[in-house]
Design a protein around this motif. Structure first.
Motif, PDB file in Angstrom:
ATOM      1  N   TRP A 307      45.755 -49.171  -4.265  1.00 47.38           N
ATOM      2  CA  TRP A 307      45.421 -48.474  -3.014  1.00 47.38           C
ATOM      3  C   TRP A 307      46.704 -48.094  -2.270  1.00 47.38           C
ATOM      4  CZ3 TRP A 307      42.430 -45.938   0.292  1.00 47.38           C
ATOM      5  CH2 TRP A 307      42.684 -46.011   1.663  1.00 47.38           C
ATOM      6  N   ARG A 311      46.337 -44.360  -2.573  1.00 44.10           N
ATOM      7  CA  ARG A 311      45.270 -44.061  -1.620  1.00 44.10           C
ATOM      8  C   ARG A 311      44.018 -43.561  -2.320  1.00 44.10           C
ATOM      9  NH1 ARG A 311      46.608 -47.174   2.615  1.00 44.10           N
ATOM     10  NH2 ARG A 311      48.744 -46.750   3.228  1.00 44.10           N
ATOM     11  N   TRP A 313      40.425 -44.482  -3.993  1.00 49.36           N
ATOM     12  CA  TRP A 313      39.477 -45.516  -3.586  1.00 49.36           C
ATOM     13  C   TRP A 313      39.117 -46.373  -4.798  1.00 49.36           C
ATOM     14  CZ3 TRP A 313      35.692 -43.409   0.668  1.00 49.36           C
ATOM     15  CH2 TRP A 313      36.456 -42.775   1.654  1.00 49.36           C
ATOM     16  N   PHE A 348      35.867 -48.435  -3.822  1.00 55.28           N
ATOM     17  CA  PHE A 348      35.920 -49.627  -2.974  1.00 55.28           C
ATOM     18  C   PHE A 348      34.876 -49.590  -1.874  1.00 55.28           C
ATOM     19  CE2 PHE A 348      37.655 -47.969   0.897  1.00 55.28           C
ATOM     20  CZ  PHE A 348      38.729 -47.152   0.631  1.00 55.28           C
TER      21      PHE A 348
ATOM     22  N   TRP B 307      43.477 -38.951   9.593  1.00 55.36           N
ATOM     23  CA  TRP B 307      43.452 -39.741   8.354  1.00 55.36           C
ATOM     24  C   TRP B 307      44.648 -39.394   7.472  1.00 55.36           C
ATOM     25  CZ3 TRP B 307      42.023 -43.565   5.270  1.00 55.36           C
ATOM     26  CH2 TRP B 307      42.054 -43.389   3.877  1.00 55.36           C
ATOM     27  N   ARG B 311      46.421 -42.712   7.688  1.00 56.64           N
ATOM     28  CA  ARG B 311      45.584 -43.572   6.844  1.00 56.64           C
ATOM     29  C   ARG B 311      44.891 -44.652   7.652  1.00 56.64           C
ATOM     30  NH1 ARG B 311      44.581 -40.329   2.613  1.00 56.64           N
ATOM     31  NH2 ARG B 311      46.492 -39.524   1.770  1.00 56.64           N
TER      32      ARG B 311
END
Lengths: 359, 359
Positions: A307, A311, A313, A348, B307, B311
């Motif tokens: 992650w 980034r 999932w 996730f 985002w 993040r």
């Protein structure tokens, strides 16, 4: 994924088939380049991440955010074709969420039984459906998919529910999972329309349908003379908490022995014994692969690291596969220059209460 | 948040109070520096992001991932103190999820009514609870929190359920929300133990309890001589789809007029009329603030951009506040050198089906 209709039990290009198909966007997931990963860089191999968990721009996306949708899309479409009106599935979570989603779209009654410690987002999806739709039943059991299966056999199958459990239906789910193998071979083949297999596939293995599905896809592509007889080394990744395949490989056994289930963050791997494990073992051996178990610390650390790096999932099952890479390099199952595909079977987001602190 | 017990209706340091308190980790959320944000950089102001949505290392965390937990923790603790055995709440989602969580921990019966188009993860949490616990009731209504309230009045309040709706309980929820203001003042005060307010607070306003709670906190800190009489400009951010406060400010009205609800990604803002809106309007005017409405495109784009920049798990309501910044700079409500706090009231994880494509 239905663009492979010619290799599936139903082909959208045939009028008689097309009307039965329940397509909700499943498949056509990206094969992401993750060669920047530390072990891949150090070991000089090319690492690919087949992301089944979420939608990436320009791709399809499994509607319930796991690879289970490939199998259930075919199973429910075939059920519709045969006039089946009620289906049941025991599950570690994702398969139940998936069947619930597809069955509702097909107006088929559905019963899902899963462990009561399944992560909240998965229970919540099915509970919300059960709350709103009297045709959806949810049963929570103490134990694993094994106890879930027993409950369904006792209470739902006698009522005429069709059993959609792994390897207990006619193989429709495997047909759907074939598309995972077809997509990998097509993506690696590249723009030229060639088909090419990686040197290694690292796959988180619970029941093992995906393993059989990919293998069947390769066999069929060879029969169509699109591939030769060379196969990837197939690697089953398990949790040390519940590792029947690893034990069977170590003991040179032809099938797994159902053990007590453990307790793992990688819920999908908490399958103490699988009806099709004998076939998974055959594939592993025939391909020159192996089975490997990771500790809970390794699974958690790797999920966190993936992650942080990407980034993407990543689900804990995918994290477990990444954690396996250094061991596979050391054991020689991965060599410098190899193309290695890791399958991230879900997202996730389905495990949030359990993984939130890792992210 | 219970370290502020001396200013709350129950103080964990008092033996008689402590046994009633239902504390599940709520509050103590971080005030993150987001001065790198484009408008903040261009406008030369310092931007802070009060993140109520998820746990950051070293901080507490609202157990149902929204600011609603602050209010519900106090409401349920007080209910326990008074021997209340059943509570009900109409909600746009997060407040219902929160009450359901706290009431169960306190073994209090709970009824939650929410719009049937509330995002799946929120419905799923309450549905899963209702599925497992006969003391939890879930009702889905067509409409908004308004119709949800009517249903509860008809079916649950006559059965003895205590009404925990915004401004319809004795103010316990506002007492809990005070801690949001206390934490902001304490964090800006810094290590020295000073208390300091920002120049501007940008707050996504549905019912407005948080606005009243923060304001009450500042009043109490002044009474304790920890602050002077200077207050931040309080800015209410709404969705153009449902913007009663913006209309009231524009019309110089003393209260809002309940309008038809719109359709917005920022579900928490879809509150067509609020019982406490007259008080929110007073605070806005007294503080020299304003109310501002953002379009759905602006809310979505800003959520995506936040985002991508950070993040952090921003909710659409938080995204709306960031989207408001250029307008506030232009209107002079934000000036160069200001400290500006944006409140991110929840986490995108509660809205996943609706926001996944933005992330």
């Amino acid at each position: 994924m239905w663009r492979y209709g010619a290799l599936l039990p139903l082909d959208p290009q045939l009028d008689t088939d097309a009307r039965h198909i329940v397509a909700l966007g499943e498949g056509h997931t990206p094969l992401l380049d993750y060669s920047t990963q530390a072990t891949a860089r150090a070991g000089g191999f090319r690492l690919w991440f087949k992301d089944e968990g979420r939608q990436h721009p320009g791709f399809g996306g499994n509607p319930t955010h796991s690879f289970k949708d490939r199998g259930m899309a075919v199973a429910v479409s075939m059920a519709r074709r045969f006039g089946i009106t009620a289906m049941a599935v025991p599950t570690q979570g994702n398969a139940g969420d998936s069947l619930c989603h597809y069955a509702q779209a097909a107006a088929i009654k559905v019963a899902v039984a899963m462990p009561d410690n399944t992560p909240d987002p998965i229970i919540g999806n099915v509970a919300a459906a059960a709350f709103r739709n009297p045709d959806v039943s949810l049963e929570l059991v103490s134990g694993t998919i094994r106890e879930a299966g027993l409950l369904l056999k006792e209470r739902y199958l006698p009522e005429g529910y069709f059993n959609c459990a792994t390897f207990q239906e006619p193989g429709w789910r495997i047909e759907g999972k074939k598309t995972l193998g077809l997509e990998i071979a097509e993506a690696l083949g590249g723009q030229a329309g060639e088909w090419r297999l990686p040197d290694v596939i690292v796959y988180p293995t619970g029941g093992g349908t995906g393993m059989l599905g990919m293998w069947k896809a390769f066999t069929e592509l060879e029969a169509l003379r699109l591939l030769d007889s060379k196969r990837p080394r197939m690697i089953s990744v398990q949790s040390a908490a519940t590792a029947p395949l690893v034990t069977a490989i170590a003991n040179d056994a032809s099938d797994t022995v159902a053990a007590d289930a453990g307790d793992t963050l990688a819920y999908g791997l908490n399958v103490p014994g699988g009806v099709g494990h004998f076939a998974v073992l055959e594939i592993i051996r025939q391909s020159g692969g192996t089975a490997i178990a990771l500790s809970e610390t390794e699974i958690a650390d790797s999920t966190r690291q993936t992650w942080n790096d990407t980034r993407w999932w990543v689900c804990p099952e995918g994290g477990a596969c990444i954690a396996a890479l250094p061991y596979l390099l050391e054991s020689g199952h991965i060599s410098r220059g190899d193309d290695v595909v890791v399958v991230n079977t879900g997202s996730f987001e389905k495990y949030l209460p359990q993984v939130r602190h890792l992210l």
